[in-house]
Design an enzyme around this catalytic site. Structure first.
Site, PDB file in Angstrom:
ATOM      1  N   SER A 213       0.793  -1.222   0.000  1.00 45.38           N
ATOM      2  CA  SER A 213       0.000   0.000   0.000  1.00 45.38           C
ATOM      3  C   SER A 213       0.829   1.277   0.000  1.00 45.38           C
ATOM      4  O   SER A 213       0.340   2.321  -0.383  1.00 45.38           O
ATOM      5  CB  SER A 213      -0.979   0.004   1.169  1.00 45.38           C
TER       6      SER A 213
ATOM      7  N   LYS B 172       0.289   5.078   6.397  1.00 43.76           N
ATOM      8  CA  LYS B 172      -0.430   5.789   5.336  1.00 43.76           C
ATOM      9  C   LYS B 172       0.071   7.221   5.238  1.00 43.76           C
ATOM     10  O   LYS B 172       0.776   7.709   6.111  1.00 43.76           O
ATOM     11  CB  LYS B 172      -1.940   5.823   5.643  1.00 43.76           C
TER      12      LYS B 172
END
Lengths: 193, 71, 176
Positions: free
Chosen positions: A40, A84
């Site tokens: 990710s 993130k």
């Protein structure tokens, strides 16, 4: 004491307890060096064997800005950690998912008759609520993030990632950085001219 | 899960945008779309654009990424 | 000579005491500690009259972030979703995968609680900012479970389940 063996045992376990707790407190309040996995955050963080340096003074989102790379507890599984990028701060009006993932991923070119101006990619806005941040993975094609679980409460932020070491790289003199692929993880939000 | 957050379109945004009089500054944030081709990952950059404008005494940030900003 | 020995002994004792600080912190963060209750949202269960005194509760933290250990009607403390610097005290009114009936101002009548989330409400139903405002909360925000009032002594026997707010708000699976 009458039993020297017992005394040694107590001394050792007391020392072990204090050491483990000290490490734990440092990890949760000051600094942590930890492994990351998954696709990710490509290409910022490698899919395997990448280790990140996280500063814990940014816990609860204190001092975090848009463009920062953070580590947080996953809202739907708080025992799991996620890395993130912050792409929206409280009050910001941002697009839910501007990425065109599918076209790039599958190499399909967009149909010319599709009205691009009105496609939902660029017309679905949300306003990030107070006390929350919007987070997306740097690899928009393979990331489970705010686009799925909505804004992230800042109370789940554990720290900010400031640097990383890629242990796939050689001890010295790799492509990414000198010592085990060491490089700083910078804020990605920059002024345009 | 966050508080109930409504999704709205450009039309609902326009009353707010009309209030903007101050100067605006454009910012960008580059993310990626990566695919695995069997040997390694190929990442295509995806640029997101944000505009920061002053409305009264505060600054608001609105994303302005559109179909033309990634060509 | 005697003075140096006393000094060294004192220093040694000080360092040993300091080395136990992380143990105490770890215990407070993961096993239990005490917490002060603010505000009136849990009236009449907690702070029945906060003009005369505020309640202090024993907060049990061990395993408090596990969705499985939290049950309906537990009184919990958690980081406010709208402001991580604030701590809220509310009652669990729904656990993961439950469906509950909401009240104003929640935009939907019935809500399904996602995995590792909780529905929380104050006992003082009309003076409480709770899940009806901010939705289900992640168990990652939970700080601990209030097990009993420890201060003031007059409140030692307070029953944390004497009032349970709106009562049972669960939705029978068949009704949905």
């Amino acid at each position: 004491s009458s039993n020297p063996q017992m005394e040694t045992w107590i001394r050792t376990s007391s020392l072990a307890l204090r050491t483990v707790c000290l490490i734990h407190i440092v990890h949760s309040h000051i600094y942590e060096f930890t492994e990351t996995r998954g696709e990710s955050m490509l290409p910022t963080l490698a899919a395997t064997n990448d280790y990140v340096h996280a500063l814990k003074k940014y816990k609860d989102g204190k001092g975090c800005k848009i463009g920062d790379c953070i580590v947080a507890a996953k809202p739907t599984d708080p025992h799991q950690r996620v890395c993130k990028r912050i792409t929206g701060m409280p009050g910001d009006i941002i697009l839910v998912d501007p990425s065109m993932g599918s076209e790039v991923t599958h190499g399909i070119t967009r149909l010319t008759d599709l009205d691009e101006e009105n496609s939902s990619h660029f017309n679905d806005f949300i306003k990030v609520p107070p006390g929350h941040v919007w987070v997306t993975g740097d690899n928009l094609s393979q990331s489970l993030d705010s686009r799925t679980y909505n804004s992230l409460p800042m109370g789940l932020i554990k720290g900010k990632i400031v640097a990383a070491n890629d242990l796939n790289e050689p001890f010295w003199g790799g492509d990414k950085g000198n010592f085990f692929g060491f490089r700083k993880i910078e804020n990605a939000y920059v002024e345009e001219d | 899960m966050a508080p109930p957050t409504p999704i709205f379109g450009k039309e609902e945004l326009s009353p707010l945008l009309e209030k903007i009089h101050g100067p605006c500054q454009l910012y960008s944030l580059i993310q990626n779309e990566c695919t695995y081709d069997g040997q390694g990952y190929i990442c295509v950059p995806f640029k997101r654009l944000f505009e920061e404008c002053s409305v009264g005494d505060r600054t608001i940030r609105v994303e302005v990424t559109d179909a033309h900003t990634n060509k | 000579m005697v003075q140096t020995v006393i000094f060294h002994n004192g220093l040694r004792k000080l360092l040993i005491s300091i080395s136990w600080v992380p143990v105490l912190m770890t215990f407070n963060e993961h096993v239990c500690n005490v917490a002060k209750i603010e505000g009136s949202s849990m009236r009449p269960t907690l702070n029945p009259n906060d003009l005369t005194h505020t309640d202090w509760v024993l907060l049990w933290k061990f395993g408090a972030k596990n969705a499985e250990t939290l049950k309906n009607n537990d009184v919990i403390l958690f980081k406010a979703p709208s402001n991580p610097k604030k701590v809220y005290c509310k009652r669990v009114k729904g656990v993961q995968y439950d469906s509950v009936k909401t009240r104003h101002p929640y935009p939907k009548e019935i809500v399904h609680i996602p995995r590792n989330h909780l529905w929380v409400e104050g006992d003082n139903v009309y003076h409480s900012i709770d899940s009806n405002n901010f939705g289900p909360i992640s168990t990652g925000l939970v700080l601990g479970k209030a097990v009993r009032v420890i201060w003031p002594p007059s409140r030692w026997n307070a029953d944390l389940n004497s009032s349970t707010g709106r009562g049972d708000i669960g939705v029978n699976g068949l009704d949905v």
